[in-house]
Design a protein around this motif. Sequence first.
Motif, PDB file in Angstrom:
ATOM      1  N   ILE A 207      -6.048   2.341  -3.564  1.00  0.00           N
ATOM      2  CA  ILE A 207      -6.958   3.305  -4.199  1.00  0.00           C
ATOM      3  C   ILE A 207      -7.322   4.477  -3.296  1.00  0.00           C
ATOM      4  N   ALA A 208      -6.682   4.581  -2.140  1.00  0.00           N
ATOM      5  CA  ALA A 208      -7.058   5.642  -1.203  1.00  0.00           C
ATOM      6  C   ALA A 208      -6.910   7.024  -1.833  1.00  0.00           C
ATOM      7  N   ALA A 209      -5.766   7.279  -2.471  1.00  0.00           N
ATOM      8  CA  ALA A 209      -5.533   8.603  -3.060  1.00  0.00           C
ATOM      9  C   ALA A 209      -6.518   8.875  -4.195  1.00  0.00           C
ATOM     10  N   ALA A 210      -6.809   7.856  -5.000  1.00  0.00           N
ATOM     11  CA  ALA A 210      -7.750   8.034  -6.111  1.00  0.00           C
ATOM     12  C   ALA A 210      -9.157   8.324  -5.599  1.00  0.00           C
ATOM     13  N   ILE A 211      -9.567   7.666  -4.516  1.00  0.00           N
ATOM     14  CA  ILE A 211     -10.890   7.924  -3.934  1.00  0.00           C
ATOM     15  C   ILE A 211     -10.976   9.362  -3.427  1.00  0.00           C
ATOM     16  N   MET A 212      -9.943   9.808  -2.732  1.00  0.00           N
ATOM     17  CA  MET A 212      -9.963  11.172  -2.215  1.00  0.00           C
ATOM     18  C   MET A 212      -9.960  12.197  -3.347  1.00  0.00           C
ATOM     19  N   ALA A 213      -9.222  11.897  -4.429  1.00  0.00           N
ATOM     20  CA  ALA A 213      -9.193  12.813  -5.563  1.00  0.00           C
ATOM     21  C   ALA A 213     -10.556  12.871  -6.255  1.00  0.00           C
ATOM     22  N   LEU A 214     -11.202  11.714  -6.406  1.00  0.00           N
ATOM     23  CA  LEU A 214     -12.525  11.689  -7.022  1.00  0.00           C
ATOM     24  C   LEU A 214     -13.535  12.442  -6.164  1.00  0.00           C
ATOM     25  N   LEU A 215     -13.419  12.289  -4.852  1.00  0.00           N
ATOM     26  CA  LEU A 215     -14.311  13.027  -3.960  1.00  0.00           C
ATOM     27  C   LEU A 215     -14.099  14.530  -4.111  1.00  0.00           C
TER      28      LEU A 215
ATOM     29  N   GLN B 232       0.838  -1.204   0.000  1.00  0.00           N
ATOM     30  CA  GLN B 232       0.000   0.000   0.000  1.00  0.00           C
ATOM     31  C   GLN B 232       0.871   1.253   0.000  1.00  0.00           C
ATOM     32  N   ALA B 233       1.885   1.298   0.860  1.00  0.00           N
ATOM     33  CA  ALA B 233       2.768   2.462   0.936  1.00  0.00           C
ATOM     34  C   ALA B 233       3.514   2.683  -0.369  1.00  0.00           C
ATOM     35  N   THR B 234       3.880   1.581  -1.041  1.00  0.00           N
ATOM     36  CA  THR B 234       4.641   1.679  -2.282  1.00  0.00           C
ATOM     37  C   THR B 234       3.793   2.206  -3.429  1.00  0.00           C
ATOM     38  N   LEU B 235       2.524   1.822  -3.476  1.00  0.00           N
ATOM     39  CA  LEU B 235       1.710   2.072  -4.668  1.00  0.00           C
ATOM     40  C   LEU B 235       0.677   3.180  -4.523  1.00  0.00           C
ATOM     41  N   GLN B 236       0.429   3.692  -3.324  1.00  0.00           N
ATOM     42  CA  GLN B 236      -0.669   4.649  -3.186  1.00  0.00           C
ATOM     43  C   GLN B 236      -0.404   5.942  -3.956  1.00  0.00           C
ATOM     44  N   ILE B 237       0.804   6.450  -3.937  1.00  0.00           N
ATOM     45  CA  ILE B 237       1.097   7.679  -4.671  1.00  0.00           C
ATOM     46  C   ILE B 237       1.093   7.431  -6.179  1.00  0.00           C
ATOM     47  N   PRO B 238       1.742   6.354  -6.693  1.00  0.00           N
ATOM     48  CA  PRO B 238       1.639   6.082  -8.138  1.00  0.00           C
ATOM     49  C   PRO B 238       0.201   5.897  -8.618  1.00  0.00           C
ATOM     50  N   PHE B 239      -0.641   5.225  -7.832  1.00  0.00           N
ATOM     51  CA  PHE B 239      -2.043   5.058  -8.234  1.00  0.00           C
ATOM     52  C   PHE B 239      -2.752   6.410  -8.285  1.00  0.00           C
ATOM     53  N   GLY B 240      -2.443   7.285  -7.332  1.00  0.00           N
ATOM     54  CA  GLY B 240      -3.055   8.606  -7.353  1.00  0.00           C
ATOM     55  C   GLY B 240      -2.649   9.401  -8.583  1.00  0.00           C
ATOM     56  N   LEU B 241      -1.361   9.335  -8.940  1.00  0.00           N
ATOM     57  CA  LEU B 241      -0.893  10.030 -10.145  1.00  0.00           C
ATOM     58  C   LEU B 241      -1.490   9.416 -11.402  1.00  0.00           C
ATOM     59  N   LEU B 242      -1.644   8.085 -11.408  1.00  0.00           N
ATOM     60  CA  LEU B 242      -2.238   7.417 -12.558  1.00  0.00           C
ATOM     61  C   LEU B 242      -3.686   7.847 -12.752  1.00  0.00           C
ATOM     62  N   SER B 243      -4.381   8.086 -11.650  1.00  0.00           N
ATOM     63  CA  SER B 243      -5.781   8.519 -11.767  1.00  0.00           C
ATOM     64  C   SER B 243      -5.895   9.897 -12.398  1.00  0.00           C
TER      65      SER B 243
ATOM     66  N   MET C 161      -9.817  -0.755 -11.032  1.00  0.00           N
ATOM     67  CA  MET C 161      -8.660  -1.637 -11.138  1.00  0.00           C
ATOM     68  C   MET C 161      -8.151  -2.037  -9.753  1.00  0.00           C
ATOM     69  N   GLY C 162      -8.097  -1.064  -8.829  1.00  0.00           N
ATOM     70  CA  GLY C 162      -7.650  -1.364  -7.469  1.00  0.00           C
ATOM     71  C   GLY C 162      -8.589  -2.316  -6.746  1.00  0.00           C
ATOM     72  N   LEU C 163      -9.898  -2.133  -6.942  1.00  0.00           N
ATOM     73  CA  LEU C 163     -10.866  -3.033  -6.309  1.00  0.00           C
ATOM     74  C   LEU C 163     -10.738  -4.457  -6.848  1.00  0.00           C
ATOM     75  N   LEU C 164     -10.501  -4.595  -8.145  1.00  0.00           N
ATOM     76  CA  LEU C 164     -10.319  -5.934  -8.723  1.00  0.00           C
ATOM     77  C   LEU C 164      -9.060  -6.596  -8.186  1.00  0.00           C
ATOM     78  N   ILE C 165      -7.988  -5.830  -8.047  1.00  0.00           N
ATOM     79  CA  ILE C 165      -6.751  -6.378  -7.465  1.00  0.00           C
ATOM     80  C   ILE C 165      -6.999  -6.792  -6.019  1.00  0.00           C
ATOM     81  N   PHE C 166      -7.720  -5.937  -5.279  1.00  0.00           N
ATOM     82  CA  PHE C 166      -8.029  -6.249  -3.881  1.00  0.00           C
ATOM     83  C   PHE C 166      -8.875  -7.519  -3.785  1.00  0.00           C
ATOM     84  N   ALA C 167      -9.862  -7.660  -4.672  1.00  0.00           N
ATOM     85  CA  ALA C 167     -10.699  -8.865  -4.672  1.00  0.00           C
ATOM     86  C   ALA C 167      -9.866 -10.098  -5.015  1.00  0.00           C
ATOM     87  N   ALA C 168      -8.945  -9.953  -5.980  1.00  0.00           N
ATOM     88  CA  ALA C 168      -8.086 -11.082  -6.350  1.00  0.00           C
ATOM     89  C   ALA C 168      -7.224 -11.506  -5.172  1.00  0.00           C
ATOM     90  N   GLY C 169      -6.684 -10.534  -4.437  1.00  0.00           N
ATOM     91  CA  GLY C 169      -5.895 -10.866  -3.254  1.00  0.00           C
ATOM     92  C   GLY C 169      -6.716 -11.581  -2.194  1.00  0.00           C
TER      93      GLY C 169
END
Length: 459
Positions: A118-126, A63-74, A85-93
């Motif tokens: 997906i925390a950063a992406a959720i906050m950005a969408l909000l 989570q610490a490694t990917l939260q900022i890259p996921f936010g930038l990707l969004s 995409m994050g929810l599908l990965i979470f479900a797969a895990g």
Amino acid sequence: MRKVSALLLATERRAISGLAGLYASRMLGLFMVLPVLALYADTLSGATPLLIGVALGIYGLTQATLQIPFGLLSDRIGRKRVIAMGLLIFAAGSVVAAMADSISGVILGRALQGCGAIAAAIMALLADQTREQVRTAAMATIGLSIGVSFAIAMVLGPWLAAWKGLAGVFWFTALLTLVGLVVLWRWVPPAPRRLRHRDVGMDRQQFKRIIMRPDLWRLDLSIFSLHLVLMAIFVAVPFRLLNAGVAIEYHGLAYLAIMALSFIAMVPLVIVAEKRQRMRLMCLLAIGAIVISLSSLSLPFSQQSWLLAWLFVFFTGFNLLEATLPSMLSKLAPAGAKGTAMGVYSTSQFLGAFLGGTLGGLLSNLWGLDAVFIGCAGLALLWWLAMWRMPSPPPLSSEVVALHDTQPDALNLLMEHLADVVGVEDVMVVPEERLMYLKVNRKELDQAALTRLLSPPKT
């Protein structure tokens, strides 16, 4: 400037409720494992206390490694796509962990869960879907949902595990995540815009400035330490309850009583911290309560009541810090830099979770359950000493104001006038966002003067 009603629009209500539910359900899935993994790990081949601890905390590393890259990707491909995409990965895990018959399989599944960052992406969408006037309340709703999800997880996890085993907890998490996908696409309205928000997202230009500030560094240390000790002790707490005579099927009820009472005890302390400006005192009090409770939990108990009492003390301190640390961060972060400060803060939290699970497992593996509590108490004491010299945060709050005129001459004149307003401590203007970020002292603020400056020109 333009003046807009602070009443929620229908689309804002849907966005806030849907995204808060998504955030909470994801955290629920991560937290439900805490009170049960150590107890049910004997069904997994290769399980050792160290590997159990790694399984508890490994999600924090990914989570610490990917939260900022996921936010930038969004920012590039769209918020909803990244969240889906994050929810599908979470479900797969969750499915990988549910089907695992070894501790290594559970570790892999938990790591994949963390990859759905997906925390950063959720906050950005909000932020995309709410106006500046209601955004602070929207973000507070997300924060409240996290606290509620943790309390529910402590109760629901043991109940599900007693009914369907450890695999049942992970299958429920996978199902919950798929429901979240439906909520994302059918309930959360499409974002009308996709912008950078400095009060939510990471600004790389401000990163060095944020991490070099001692006051913010202390808060990062605090959330790191808080989640370190939380993850570490859950290698041992379930066994403490079992040894005290609390049957596995009643662990959920024990956590329910502890969490409910700790929330009740926390509320007046939060009021004192906020209303009477006693943030530093309440912070030190909470850390001190954690030190004392962890030290006491290392002792043998002849009665259940003492064990439950010290767990109540621990979770009162934990909940108090979970409520006050973000508030302190908001007060201390420079104008327009709250998103960056929160990104560093969240990364510290997840790294603490990873190291805490690993440390708890290592201490238990080498010296037994008592060593987990003693080691965590020692670390918490060092944390308390580090916070002792922390100054009390000023009574500042953040405001985001929509700009009416972005012409350089008009902005320069506005900045000059704002500098003369009593109570305005810091200002940052971002013309490309058509926003102005303010830090104001509510106790000293000349509200009438500020309102006159920010009112739209009469036509």
